[in-house]
Motif scaffolding. Sequence first.
Motif, PDB file in Angstrom:
ATOM      1  N   ARG A  13      23.603 -51.018  -4.291  1.00 30.27           N
ATOM      2  CA  ARG A  13      23.269 -50.543  -2.952  1.00 30.27           C
ATOM      3  C   ARG A  13      22.452 -49.275  -3.083  1.00 30.27           C
ATOM      4  O   ARG A  13      22.873 -48.313  -3.708  1.00 30.27           O
ATOM      5  N   PRO A  14      21.272 -49.243  -2.480  1.00 30.08           N
ATOM      6  CA  PRO A  14      20.464 -48.020  -2.538  1.00 30.08           C
ATOM      7  C   PRO A  14      21.148 -46.880  -1.787  1.00 30.08           C
ATOM      8  O   PRO A  14      21.967 -47.103  -0.896  1.00 30.08           O
ATOM      9  N   ILE A  16      21.592 -44.107   0.927  1.00 32.26           N
ATOM     10  CA  ILE A  16      21.186 -43.997   2.325  1.00 32.26           C
ATOM     11  C   ILE A  16      21.025 -42.519   2.633  1.00 32.26           C
ATOM     12  O   ILE A  16      21.961 -41.730   2.454  1.00 32.26           O
ATOM     13  N   ASN A  33      10.219 -39.447   4.857  1.00 29.31           N
ATOM     14  CA  ASN A  33      10.655 -40.835   5.011  1.00 29.31           C
ATOM     15  C   ASN A  33       9.887 -41.734   4.037  1.00 29.31           C
ATOM     16  O   ASN A  33      10.480 -42.526   3.303  1.00 29.31           O
ATOM     17  N   THR A  37      11.579 -43.604   0.844  1.00 30.46           N
ATOM     18  CA  THR A  37      11.510 -45.068   0.836  1.00 30.46           C
ATOM     19  C   THR A  37      10.855 -45.567  -0.435  1.00 30.46           C
ATOM     20  O   THR A  37      11.351 -46.502  -1.083  1.00 30.46           O
ATOM     21  N   ILE A  42      17.283 -46.047   1.314  1.00 33.96           N
ATOM     22  CA  ILE A  42      17.300 -46.515   2.695  1.00 33.96           C
ATOM     23  C   ILE A  42      17.281 -45.245   3.539  1.00 33.96           C
ATOM     24  O   ILE A  42      18.122 -44.365   3.360  1.00 33.96           O
ATOM     25  N   VAL A  44      17.298 -43.327   7.264  1.00 38.39           N
ATOM     26  CA  VAL A  44      17.537 -43.327   8.702  1.00 38.39           C
ATOM     27  C   VAL A  44      17.037 -41.994   9.226  1.00 38.39           C
ATOM     28  O   VAL A  44      17.242 -40.952   8.602  1.00 38.39           O
ATOM     29  N   ARG A  76      23.903 -41.918  12.865  1.00 38.17           N
ATOM     30  CA  ARG A  76      23.078 -42.128  11.663  1.00 38.17           C
ATOM     31  C   ARG A  76      23.648 -41.320  10.499  1.00 38.17           C
ATOM     32  O   ARG A  76      23.701 -41.805   9.369  1.00 38.17           O
TER      33      ARG A  76
END
Length: 116
Positions: A13-14, A16, A33, A37, A42, A44, A76
């Motif tokens: 899982r990357p 967040i 961002n 990315t 991930i 938000v 978030r």
Amino acid sequence: MAPDPKDRTVPDRPEIVCICGSMRFADEMLAANRDLTLAGAIVVAPGLLAPTGERGAAAEPTDEQKAALGELHLRRIDLADRVLVVNPGGYVGESTRREIAYARAAGTPVSFTDPA
């Protein structure tokens, strides 16, 4: 039962990352961002981010909408492994200070693009 999104034992899982900061730094938040990315995170971020040249007065949210968006942004933060505060020149406004305090109270690590 759904897996806990903050469970760091989920394989592959990357990370967040939640971006926080004053909307006056929208261009810098968009760049952060993009960079995060491309690094495989991930991201938000505030939902109404637009480059400086593409923002208009007609798109300005009402006070009621701003309050709802502020609460949504706290959700978030709930999803994030860490918070990145975009703060050119060390500037941190009232809403961002609230988000930082919220993240820290939840035990979510907070980092800054510029020294505060």
